[in-house]
Design an enzyme around this catalytic site. Structure first.
Site, PDB file in Angstrom:
ATOM      1  N   SER A 716       0.801  -1.227   0.000  1.00  0.00           N
ATOM      2  CA  SER A 716       0.000   0.000   0.000  1.00  0.00           C
ATOM      3  C   SER A 716       0.835   1.280   0.000  1.00  0.00           C
ATOM      4  O   SER A 716       0.269   2.368  -0.054  1.00  0.00           O
ATOM      5  CB  SER A 716      -0.944   0.003   1.208  1.00  0.00           C
ATOM      6  OG  SER A 716      -0.228  -0.044   2.418  1.00  0.00           O
ATOM      7  N   LYS A 759      -6.536   3.699   8.534  1.00  0.00           N
ATOM      8  CA  LYS A 759      -5.562   4.630   7.966  1.00  0.00           C
ATOM      9  C   LYS A 759      -6.097   6.062   7.976  1.00  0.00           C
ATOM     10  O   LYS A 759      -5.374   7.013   8.303  1.00  0.00           O
ATOM     11  CB  LYS A 759      -5.202   4.194   6.552  1.00  0.00           C
ATOM     12  CG  LYS A 759      -4.442   2.876   6.476  1.00  0.00           C
ATOM     13  CD  LYS A 759      -4.216   2.459   5.035  1.00  0.00           C
ATOM     14  CE  LYS A 759      -3.462   1.131   4.952  1.00  0.00           C
ATOM     15  NZ  LYS A 759      -3.265   0.684   3.566  1.00  0.00           N
TER      16      LYS A 759
END
Length: 813
Positions: A716, A759
Site C-alpha cells: 500500500s 488509515k
C-alpha cells in the site's frame, strides 16, 4: 573384567606358579615350529601385552584371558623365559591387530604369577603390576609385540603435603568402601595396611569405576602430588554420590514400608468398623453423593457412568488411598457441572440496546450487529448461540463488550485467556491417569458459571500457541467453536459428552492473520477500529474520568479536569487506537491532585491545559508532518498495524552514481517490490514529469522509511513511494497536509488496498487535511466516522498522474 584388589601379602604369592608357567611355555614351544627356540631382546626391551578396556596399576593383581594368537605367543615367550611383560592399553578396543599408533605410550611392567591353559584350549594369565614405564621404541620383525622401554619412578614422593594428602585420601577411601552396597570384606583391612602414598593412589585409581581412558590419565601422571590431588577431587565427588544414593534408597524403603503399614491399618480399621457398626459416617456421605447425582439432571449415559464410579468408590472406601480420592474428585466434578441448568432470562432487545449505549460510546455498527444476533435468539430460542469474534486494536473495548452482552441477556460471564496456551490439554483436559488431573479450561469455566448457557469470552484467540509436542490447541478449539460438533464436546477428563451448543462464545483478537483458517471460518468476524479524537473525548468524559476519580479516592467536588486539558491530553500525550494510555494519563493527573489534597495544600484542584506540562511533562507527540515534508523527496504514507492505523514517511535522496536504487528501513519483500515498481514507473514517465533521462542514469537513488527498528511490509505504500521519487527528481515539495495510500501497477494504475478506516483515522489524528485514496476504495467511505469525513478532503486516485497533480506543489514562478 574387574581387577583383583591386592591384599597386604600380595607379594608373598608362591613363585612355584612361575615354574608351572615356564613348563607350559616349553610344552607350547613345540606347537610353534616357525618361532625360534629363543628370541634375543635388547637389555632394555620388554615383551608387550596390549589389553582392552582395562588399566593395570603397580601393586594390583589382574586376571587376563588371552584370545589373540600373537598375545598367546607373547605370554608364552615371557613365561618360558621368566621375563616380565609390559601391559599397554589399546586406544580403540575394537582393533584386533593394534599397531604402534593404536597403543598408549605409558604402561605398567608386570610379572606373571600364573599361566594356565584350560581344557577348552583357552589361555589365562594372572599378572601383578610392578612399575610404570614409557615406551622408547617399538621393535619390529618379532612374532610378538615388544619395545624398548624406560622405567619411570614417581616424582615428588616425599613432602609434608603428600603425607597430608595420603591420610585424607585414605579416610575418603574407607568412607567410600563403607558406602558401597556390595564391597568385599577384605577391602577395609587392605586399605588400612597400605603405608605408601604411591601404592594407595594406585589402589584407589584401580578400583574407581571410571572409564579406561581416565585411568590411563592417572597412570601417566608421574608426579605423585598431582596424582593424589586429582584423586582427592574425584573420590570426594563419588562419596557424595554414594551418600546421596544411600539416602534415596533409605527414603524409598521407608516410604514403601509406610504405605504397607497404612494399608494394613486401613484393612484392620475397616474390619473393626464393620464389627462395631461405626462406618455409618462414610456410608452417609456416599448416600449424599448418590442423591446429588440423581438431582444433577445428567443425561442418561452420564448418570449411568456416575453411578458406576460411585459403586467403585463404595468398594474402595477406607481402603482405596489415592485412587479413591481421584474417583471422589471426578464424581464431585460431574455433580457440580450444569448439565441442564440455564441462566438466561430471555432477550429484551430494547433493554440490551440501553445497556450497550450506557456501557459504550459510539460503535454504532458493532452494536447493531450484536442486537441483530440477540433479536434472532429471541425469535428462535432453540437455535444455536452465535460465535462472534471481535477483532481490533488493544483498548477499544472488546472485552467490555462481552461483559455488556452478558449483562444485557442476563447470562453469567466467564473469561478464558488463550494467550500463550500451547498444550491441547488446557482446552480438552487431562486424562484421569495420574493424580492432579483436571478438566480443560472450557469445562472449568462452565463449572464456575453454574449454567450451561453463559457468555464465554475466549480472550486473545490470535495468540493461541502453535502445535508441538503437547498437541495443537487451535485444532482442539475447532470442536469447541463448531456448531455442528460442540453439542457433543468430549473433555478428556470427563470422558463423556457435554453440550456446548447453548454457550455464547465471543472471541477477541488483535489481528486475523495469526488465526488458522479453519478456526477463523467458524466465527462471525466483527471489526472494531480505533476511536477518533472526538470519540475519545466523549469516552473520557462519560467513563474514564469518573472511573479514575473513584480509583484515586477523590470526590467530584475535589477535582475537575477542563475540556481544554482533556483535549491537550488526547492530542499531544497519547497517540493510540484505544483509550488505555488516555486513562493512564488521566490517572496521573488525578494522583497529582490527590497528593495535594492529602497534604492539605489544597481542598479543590482544577487542572487546565497550563498545568499539564508540570504534571505530565513535555508533550509526548507533536505534529511533525510539516517539518518532515518541507524538502523535496519526502511523502506521507498511511499504514495499517495490529494496533491500529499510523502514518509513515517515505524519504528519497539522490547522489551521483549509475542509476542504482538502494532501499533501507527494514522493508519486507513486498514493500521492496513496490519501491522497484515506483522507480521503474518514474523512469518510464520521465517525459511527462519533465525529467532528464541522462541525468537519471547518472544518479543513485536511496529510499528510506524511518523507524528502522520496526519491520514494514505490504503493497500500500506504492503511491507514496512514487510521489516521493517524483518530488525528489522534479525538485518540488509534497504538500505537508497530504497523506496517501494505494498500490501501483507498472501501467500507472492505482489499485485498492485494505485497512482504509484505520488509515484515515490515523491521518485525521496526525493533523492531515487531505487524504488520497484509490478510487476503487470508495465503498469503504461509509465505514469512516462522520466527523472524520467532514474534517478531511478526499482525493480518489485512478492513476499516479492524479497523485502527482494533487500532492506535489506547483513550481515556483
Amino acid at each position: 573384567m574387574n581387577p583383583i584388589l591386592p591384599s597386604p601379602n600380595a607379594n608373598n604369592i608362591p613363585r612355584s606358579a612361575d615354574n608351572a608357567a615356564a613348563a607350559a611355555g616349553a610344552a607350547s614351544a613345540k606347537q610353534r615350529a616357525s618361532t625360534p627356540a629363543q628370541t634375543e631382546l635388547p637389555a632394555d626391551a620388554i615383551i608387550l601385552l596390549p589389553v582392552r578396556n582395562m588399566v593395570l596399576f603397580p601393586g594390583m593383581v589382574l586376571p587376563l584371558a588371552l584370545g589373540r594368537d600373537w598375545a598367546v605367543a607373547a605370554a608364552q615367550e615371557a613365561a618360558r623365559t621368566q621375563r616380565p611383560v609390559g601391559v599397554l592399553l589399546q586406544k580403540d578396543p575394537q582393533t584386533d591387530e593394534p599397531g604402534d599408533e593404536d597403543l598408549y605410550r605409558v604402561g605398567t611392567v608386570a610379572s606373571i604369577l600364573r599361566f594356565v591353559t584350560a581344557r577348552d584350549g583357552k589361555h589365562h594369565l594372572v599378572l601383578q603390576g610392578e612399575q610404570r614405564f614409557r615406551v622408547v621404541e617399538f621393535l619390529k620383525d618379532l612374532p610378538f609385540p615388544a619395545a624398548r622401554i624406560e622405567r619411570v619412578q614417581d616424582l615428588n614422593i616425599s613432602s609434608t603435603e603428600i603425607e597430608a594428602q595420603f591420610h585424607t585420601l585414605k579416610q575418603r577411601a574407607l568412607e567410600a568402601i563403607q558406602l558401597l552396597p556390595d564391597a568385599a570384606a577384605e577391602m577395609i583391612p587392605t586399605v588400612h595396611a597400605i603405608e605408601s602414598p604411591s601404592q594407595l593412589a594406585d589402589f584407589v585409581a584401580g578400583y574407581l569405576d571410571i572409564k579406561p581412558a581416565e585411568k590411563q590419565e592417572y597412570l601417566e601422571t608421574f608426579d605423585l602430588l598431582k596424582r593424589l590431588q586429582k584423586l582427592q577431587w574425584l573420590l570426594a565427588h563419588r562419596v557424595e554420590v554414594l551418600r546421596l544414593s544411600r539416602d534415596i534408597g533409605q527414603q524409598t524403603k521407608d516410604t514403601m514400608e509406610k504405605r504397607q503399614r497404612e494399608f494394613m491399618l486401613r484393612e484392620q480399621l475397616k474390619t473393626i468398623q464393620k464389627e462395631l457398626g461405626d462406618d455409618e459416617g462414610g456410608v452417609a456421605e456416599l448416600d449424599d453423593l448418590a442423591k446429588a447425582i440423581a438431582e444433577a439432571g445428567m443425561p442418561e449415559d452420564v448418570e449411568k457412568q456416575a453411578k458406576k464410579e460411585l459403586n467403585r468408590l463404595r468398594g474402595m472406601q477406607n481402603g482405596g488411598g489415592g485412587e479413591a480420592s481421584m474417583v471422589r474428585t471426578y464424581l464431585d466434578t460431574l455433580v457440580e457441572l450444569p448439565w441442564s441448568k440455564l441462566g438466561g432470562h430471555g432477550v429484551d432487545v430494547a433493554k440490551a440496546r440501553e445497556i450497550l449505549d450506557d456501557d459504550h460510546f459510539g460503535l454504532a455498527k458493532i452494536k447493531r450487529r450484536i442486537l441483530e444476533f440477540l433479536a434472532v435468539q429471541k425469535l428462535n430460542p432453540e437455535g444455536r448461540s452465535p460465535i462472534l469474534c471481535f477483532v481490533g486494536p488493544p483498548g477499544v473495548g472488546k472485552t467490555s463488550l462481552g461483559q455488556s452482552i452478558a449483562r444485557a441477556t442476563g447470562r453469567a460471564f466467564q473469561r478464558v485467556s488463550l494467550g500463550g496456551v500451547h498444550d491441547e490439554a488446557e482446552i480438552r483436559g487431562h486424562r484421569r491417569t495420574y493424580m492432579g488431573s483436571l478438566p480443560g479450561n472450557i469445562i472449568q469455566a462452565l463449572r464456575k458459571a453454574g449454567t450451561r448457557d453463559p457468555v464465554m469470552m475466549l480472550d486473545e484467540i490470535d495468540k493461541l500457541g502453535a502445535g508441538g509436542f503437547h498437541g495443537d490447541p487451535s485444532s482442539a478449539m475447532l470442536e469447541v467453536l463448531d456448531p455442528e460438533q460442540n453439542g457433543t464436546f468430549r473433555d478428556n477428563y470427563l470422558g463423556l459428552p457435554f453440550d456446548l451448543s447453548k454457550v455464547m462464545f465471543i472471541a477477541t483478537a488483535n489481528q486475523l492473520d495469526t488465526i488458522p483458517g479453519p478456526l477463523r471460518d467458524r466465527m462471525e468476524i466483527i471489526q472494531l477500529s480505533g476511536y477518533t479524537a472526538a470519540e475519545k473525548l466523549q469516552i473520557a468524559k462519560r467513563y474514564l474520568i469518573e472511573r479514575q476519580r473513584k480509583a484515586n479516592g477523590l470526590k467530584p467536588e475535589q477535582v475537575a479536569l477542563s475540556d481544554a486539558a482533556l483535549t491537550e491530553i488526547v492530542e499531544h500525550y497519547t497517540r493510540e487506537s484505544g483509550v488505555r494510555s488516555l486513562e493512564r494519563e488521566i490517572g496521573t493527573v488525578f494522583r497529582s491532585a490527590a497528593m495535594k489534597i492529602a497534604e492539605g495544600t489544597a481542598e479543590q484542584v482544577t487542572v487546565d491545559r497550563e498545568q499539564l506540562q508540570e504534571i505530565l511533562g513535555q508533550a509526548h507527540f507533536e505534529n511533525e508532518v510539516a517539518q518532515r515534508t518541507s524538502v523535496p523527496g519526502v511523502a506521507t504514507g498511511l499504514a495499517w498495524t495490529p494496533v491500529g492505523g499510523d502514518i509513515l514517511f517515505i524519504e528519497a535522496s539522490r547522489v551521483p552514481g549509475s542509476g542504482h536504487l538502494q532501499l533501507t528501513g527494514q522493508l519486507g519483500d513486498v514493500m521492496k517490490e513496490s519501491a522497484q515498481a515506483a522507480w521503474t514507473l518514474v523512469k518510464s514517465r520521465h517525459a511527462e514529469l519533465g525529467l532528464d533521462m541522462e541525468r537519471l542514469s547518472k544518479s543513485d537513488i536511496h529510499v528510506h522509511v524511518p523507524a528502522g527498528a520496526t519491520p514494514k511490509d505490504g503493497p500500500s505504500a506504492g503511491v507514496a513511494m512514487f510521489t516521493a521519487l517524483a518530488s525528489l527528481l522534479m525538485d518540488r515539495n509534497v504538500r505537508a497536509d497530504v497523506a496517501m495510500t494505494g498500490e501501483i501497477s507498472l501501467r500507472g494504475l492505482v489499485l485498492p488496498v485494505g485497512g482504509i478506516k484505520e488509515k484515515v483515522i490515523a491521518a485525521h489524528r496526525a493533523g492531515i487535511k487531505t487524504v488520497m485514496l484509490p478510487a476503487r476504495n470508495k465503498r469503504d467511505l461509509e465505514d469512516i466516522p462522520q466527523d472524520v469525513r467532514e474534517d478531511l478532503e478526499f482525493v480518489w486516485l485512478e492513476s499516479v498522474d492524479q497523485a502527482v497533480a494533487a500532492a506535489i506543489e506547483a513550481a515556483a514562478a
